[in-house]
Design a protein around this motif. Structure first.
Motif, PDB file in Angstrom:
ATOM      1  N   PHE A  14      -4.076  -8.243 -42.768  1.00 49.42           N
ATOM      2  CA  PHE A  14      -4.678  -8.848 -41.585  1.00 49.42           C
ATOM      3  C   PHE A  14      -3.984  -8.306 -40.339  1.00 49.42           C
ATOM      4  O   PHE A  14      -2.765  -8.377 -40.236  1.00 49.42           O
ATOM      5  CB  PHE A  14      -4.485 -10.366 -41.588  1.00 49.42           C
ATOM      6  CG  PHE A  14      -5.100 -11.081 -42.756  1.00 49.42           C
ATOM      7  CD1 PHE A  14      -6.381 -11.609 -42.662  1.00 49.42           C
ATOM      8  CD2 PHE A  14      -4.391 -11.250 -43.933  1.00 49.42           C
ATOM      9  CE1 PHE A  14      -6.937 -12.281 -43.732  1.00 49.42           C
ATOM     10  CE2 PHE A  14      -4.943 -11.926 -45.011  1.00 49.42           C
ATOM     11  CZ  PHE A  14      -6.218 -12.451 -44.912  1.00 49.42           C
ATOM     12  N   ASP A  15      -4.753  -7.802 -39.398  1.00 56.10           N
ATOM     13  CA  ASP A  15      -4.168  -7.352 -38.139  1.00 56.10           C
ATOM     14  C   ASP A  15      -4.557  -8.307 -37.017  1.00 56.10           C
ATOM     15  O   ASP A  15      -5.644  -8.221 -36.466  1.00 56.10           O
ATOM     16  CB  ASP A  15      -4.642  -5.946 -37.795  1.00 56.10           C
ATOM     17  CG  ASP A  15      -3.885  -5.373 -36.605  1.00 56.10           C
ATOM     18  OD1 ASP A  15      -2.939  -6.043 -36.140  1.00 56.10           O
ATOM     19  OD2 ASP A  15      -4.229  -4.276 -36.149  1.00 56.10           O
ATOM     20  N   GLU A  16      -3.664  -9.200 -36.692  1.00 57.21           N
ATOM     21  CA  GLU A  16      -3.913 -10.186 -35.632  1.00 57.21           C
ATOM     22  C   GLU A  16      -5.337 -10.714 -35.674  1.00 57.21           C
ATOM     23  O   GLU A  16      -6.068 -10.610 -34.692  1.00 57.21           O
ATOM     24  CB  GLU A  16      -3.649  -9.562 -34.258  1.00 57.21           C
ATOM     25  CG  GLU A  16      -2.191  -9.340 -33.996  1.00 57.21           C
ATOM     26  CD  GLU A  16      -1.957  -8.772 -32.599  1.00 57.21           C
ATOM     27  OE1 GLU A  16      -2.580  -9.298 -31.669  1.00 57.21           O
ATOM     28  OE2 GLU A  16      -1.165  -7.833 -32.469  1.00 57.21           O
ATOM     29  N   PRO A  17      -5.743 -11.291 -36.804  1.00 59.62           N
ATOM     30  CA  PRO A  17      -7.147 -11.691 -36.900  1.00 59.62           C
ATOM     31  C   PRO A  17      -7.518 -12.787 -35.900  1.00 59.62           C
ATOM     32  O   PRO A  17      -8.675 -12.909 -35.534  1.00 59.62           O
ATOM     33  CB  PRO A  17      -7.278 -12.191 -38.337  1.00 59.62           C
ATOM     34  CG  PRO A  17      -5.906 -12.543 -38.762  1.00 59.62           C
ATOM     35  CD  PRO A  17      -4.989 -11.632 -38.024  1.00 59.62           C
ATOM     36  N   LYS A  59       3.092  -2.620 -35.079  1.00 56.27           N
ATOM     37  CA  LYS A  59       2.550  -3.455 -36.160  1.00 56.27           C
ATOM     38  C   LYS A  59       1.222  -2.902 -36.672  1.00 56.27           C
ATOM     39  O   LYS A  59       1.019  -2.744 -37.876  1.00 56.27           O
ATOM     40  CB  LYS A  59       2.344  -4.899 -35.656  1.00 56.27           C
ATOM     41  CG  LYS A  59       3.578  -5.533 -35.077  1.00 56.27           C
ATOM     42  CD  LYS A  59       3.349  -6.975 -34.667  1.00 56.27           C
ATOM     43  CE  LYS A  59       2.366  -7.139 -33.524  1.00 56.27           C
ATOM     44  NZ  LYS A  59       2.855  -6.633 -32.231  1.00 56.27           N
ATOM     45  N   THR A  60       0.322  -2.611 -35.718  1.00 53.33           N
ATOM     46  CA  THR A  60      -0.974  -2.067 -36.118  1.00 53.33           C
ATOM     47  C   THR A  60      -0.790  -0.737 -36.822  1.00 53.33           C
ATOM     48  O   THR A  60      -1.447  -0.455 -37.842  1.00 53.33           O
ATOM     49  CB  THR A  60      -1.878  -1.891 -34.880  1.00 53.33           C
ATOM     50  OG1 THR A  60      -2.099  -3.166 -34.306  1.00 53.33           O
ATOM     51  CG2 THR A  60      -3.201  -1.257 -35.249  1.00 53.33           C
ATOM     52  N   THR A  61       0.111   0.070 -36.302  1.00 51.04           N
ATOM     53  CA  THR A  61       0.367   1.374 -36.913  1.00 51.04           C
ATOM     54  C   THR A  61       0.791   1.202 -38.366  1.00 51.04           C
ATOM     55  O   THR A  61       0.283   1.885 -39.263  1.00 51.04           O
ATOM     56  CB  THR A  61       1.470   2.102 -36.127  1.00 51.04           C
ATOM     57  OG1 THR A  61       1.106   2.106 -34.747  1.00 51.04           O
ATOM     58  CG2 THR A  61       1.637   3.523 -36.615  1.00 51.04           C
TER      59      THR A  61
HETATM   60 MG   LIG Z   1      -1.890  -4.145 -32.794  1.00 49.36          MG
END
Ligand SMILES: [Mg+2]
Ligand SMILES: Nc1ncnc2c1ncn2[C@@H]1O[C@H](COP(=O)(O)OP(=O)(O)OP(=O)(O)O)[C@@H](O)[C@H]1O
Lengths: 306, 292
Positions: B176-179, B58-60
């Motif tokens: 948004f990355d797991e804010p 996901k982050t990637t």
């Molecule tokens: Mg991540």
């Protein structure tokens, strides 16, 4: 509160004893008049009171200053009694406090001129060394290729004491003063340079990513991201390298100098004038303390974020 | 405006060795793909939630969308224009560390607004930048903390400021990355409600596109127009959530229709592990591409 009051009383009993001894006990040695010594005592007491009451309520007593001032009074008392009053101390090696403080009265302007001359050398070398170290450190730390090249080189050069280069510097530099400045500059430069390379290299990826998604220009990157990030380290290094700088100054002034506080001391040494030497050492101590306060203040002022 | 299109996007974190090997022509494709041939269209104004278990990429994907890294192959575009590097048509909120520690909350927001204004040629004056920044800090109830530094703020407060900055920058797309990943349940609920409210307000002016990474199913349900489930670098499910905002967690999450989606996602979370193992076995036997 009670403990502090006790310390306060002890400090003043000691003070009274000291002044009493100076004024009332008969001298065993012939010394200069004691008024300069008394003025010095008054100044120490004033500094003590200032530290205690620093414009605030009585509450935050720095109990450290009471302890320090007590130690100072005891030291002066022992010194005064052993030299002037009983004459048991070595009469040449341990000059009387009256004579030492009389130096300030007699040669005050001359001493001051020497301090100014020293500060010129120190501040020039120190500021140039810091600025160069920070600037080059940022550039070299930021560009991976430069870092790979210069970091190992710097690691070899940095531990070499700059005084070793003195013979070359004296020949290469146009005047003696610039040679002295270079010695100080090099002493301050290397630690700052090395530390900046490491610090810039350790800029967290999260912060650079954050800057990248905001599309900051190179200039903004340097002024708004890298500089604030390294400022606490720069100031920390500045405090440490002040000592290095002062050491280099003392060294530089012990050869070929015509003025400066280091020159004053080594000159007095030639004539075995120990009163002048002690006065010079006291002046050094006060100068370094003042500079230390200045850098500490800078550090507090500009390190607000961690 | 702000439609995002991914076309056959692959990504691999490559070390020098695998790059060299590929240059020599051995193996047309790097073996360690983290994103595997992703196709996705995020419509303009859509709120897309990306869920999946830890390590699924996901982050990637989000970093690729942010322009922080290039896809190994395939292409991304925004409104038909190919995406090339970071840009101020997008703003990003990371899981943590979105703020510069040496700037106050207000200065952080102002910095973002100024960057966006300069880059997009909005020509905001200093006063306008300050005004917009304060306005958005107030929207996330952080007006009182304007002059505090991040170290003086709790994690939740920092994320509020980061959200304020992202919104104040007024970009078309928000990433948004797991804010809320590092926050406790209550703070998370508060911030989810806040996002809901903010999105209603934004809705009225002009819809913004959002890609929101989370591994909290309820969070995705509360926020998303559409949920994409990701596993092992692939999209496994694409579920629309058509419901009006604001969504009250007490009521919304209990609706039968929502419970169904919840179960489906939960099932995917548990199955994904098995599926992944199955696929690995299958790939050993049949080679890459043995279909799901
Ligand atoms: Mg991540
Ligand atoms: N910088 C990197 N270098 C090499 N491999 C990486 C790097 N970052 C992530 N990976 C690998 O890529 C895969 C996907 O990681 P990613 O961070 O995208 O997962 P994620 O879905 O965001 O997980 P989480 O929910 O835990 O944040 C993982 O297998 C991870 O090991």
């Amino acid at each position: 509160m009670r403990r502090i009051a006790v310390e306060f009383v002890i400090a003043h009993v000691l003070l009274a004893a000291l002044v009493g001894v100076v004024l009332l006990m008969p001298d065993a040695r012939k010394v200069y008049p004691c008024d300069a010594f008394l003025v010095a005592i008054a100044l120490i007491e004033a500094a003590y009171l200032l530290a205690l009451f620093r414009g605030r309520r009585l509450k935050p007593f720095p109990s450290g200053s009471s302890d320090i001032v007590c130690a100072v009074w005891v030291l002066l008392l022992v010194w005064e009694v052993a030299s002037t009053k009983l004459g048991v101390a070595h009469s040449v090696l341990i000059p009387s406090p009256e004579n030492v403080f009389y130096v300030f009265e007699r040669s005050g302007p001359e001493l001051w001129a020497n301090v100014v001359s020293s500060l010129e050398l120190l501040v020039t070398g120190y500021v140039l060394g810091t600025v160069l170290g920070v600037f080059l450190g940022i550039v070299v730390g930021w560009v991976p290729r430069l870092r790979a090249m210069f970091y190992p080189i710097a690691n070899v050069l940095a531990p070499i004491p700059s005084v070793i280069f003195t013979p070359f510097l004296v020949i290469l530099m146009p005047t003696y003063r610039w040679a002295a400045i270079m010695v100080i500059l090099l002493g301050v430069f290397w630690p700052q340079f090395l530390s900046m390379i490491l610090r810039v290299g350790s800029l967290p990826a999260a912060i650079t990513d954050n800057a990248r998604v905001l599309k900051v220009s190179n200039w903004t990157m340097i002024t708004k991201v890298i500089l604030p990030f390294i400022v606490p380290d720069v100031l920390g290094n500045m405090r440490v390298s002040l000592t290095t700088g002062f050491l280099m100054l003392m060294y530089a002034e012990s050869f070929g100098a015509k003025s400066g506080i280091g020159y004053w001391i080594s000159n007095a040494n030639v004539f075995a004038n120990y009163a002048n030497i002690v006065a010079g050492v006291i002046t050094c101590g006060m100068t370094v303390t003042a500079l230390n306060y200045l850098t500490a203040w800078l550090q507090r002022r500009f390190t607000t974020w961690r | 405006m702000g439609a995002l299109v991914l076309d056959d996007v692959c990504f691999a974190y490559e070390d020098d060795l695998s790059i060299r090997r590929r240059r020599r022509g051995r193996g047309a494709e790097p073996e360690n793909l983290v994103l595997k041939h992703l196709d996705l269209t995020v419509a303009d104004g859509e709120f897309l939630c990306l869920v999946g278990h830890s390590g699924c990429g996901k982050t990637t994907l989000l970093r690729t969308l942010a322009g922080l890294q290039r896809p190994t192959s395939g292409s991304l575009s925004i409104d038909g224009k190919p995406l090339d590097g970071p840009g101020l048509d997008r703003s990003v909120v990371f899981q943590n560390y979105s703020l510069f520690p040496w700037m106050t909350a207000l200065k952080n927001v102002e910095f973002g607004v100024r960057q966006a204004s300069a880059e997009l040629g909005r020509g905001l004056t200093k006063a306008q930048i300050a005004e917009v920044s304060r306005e958005y800090l107030a929207k996330v109830s952080m007006a009182d903390a304007a002059d505090l530094h991040p170290y003086q703020l709790s994690g939740g407060m920092q994320q509020r400021v980061a959200i304020a900055r992202a919104l104040a920058m007024d970009t078309e797309i928000l990433l948004f990355d797991e804010p809320f990943g590092a926050l406790d349940v209550r703070t998370r609920r508060e911030l989810q409600a806040l996002m809901n409210r903010l999105w209603m307000q934004e809705d009225r002016d002009r819809k913004k596109t959002a890609v929101f990474v989370t591994h909290d199913i309820d969070e995705a349900l509360l926020l998303a127009d559409r949920i994409v489930f990701m596993s092992g670098g692939r999209f496994l499910a694409d579920i629309p959530v058509a419901a009006a905002r604001p969504r009250d967690p007490e009521d919304f999450l209990r609706r039968p229709a929502v419970r169904l989606i919840q179960d489906e996602l939960l099932g995917l979370f548990y199955d994904a592990e098995e599926t992944r193992r199955d696929r690995a076995e299958r790939e050993q036997v049949f080679g890459e591409g043995g279909v799901l």
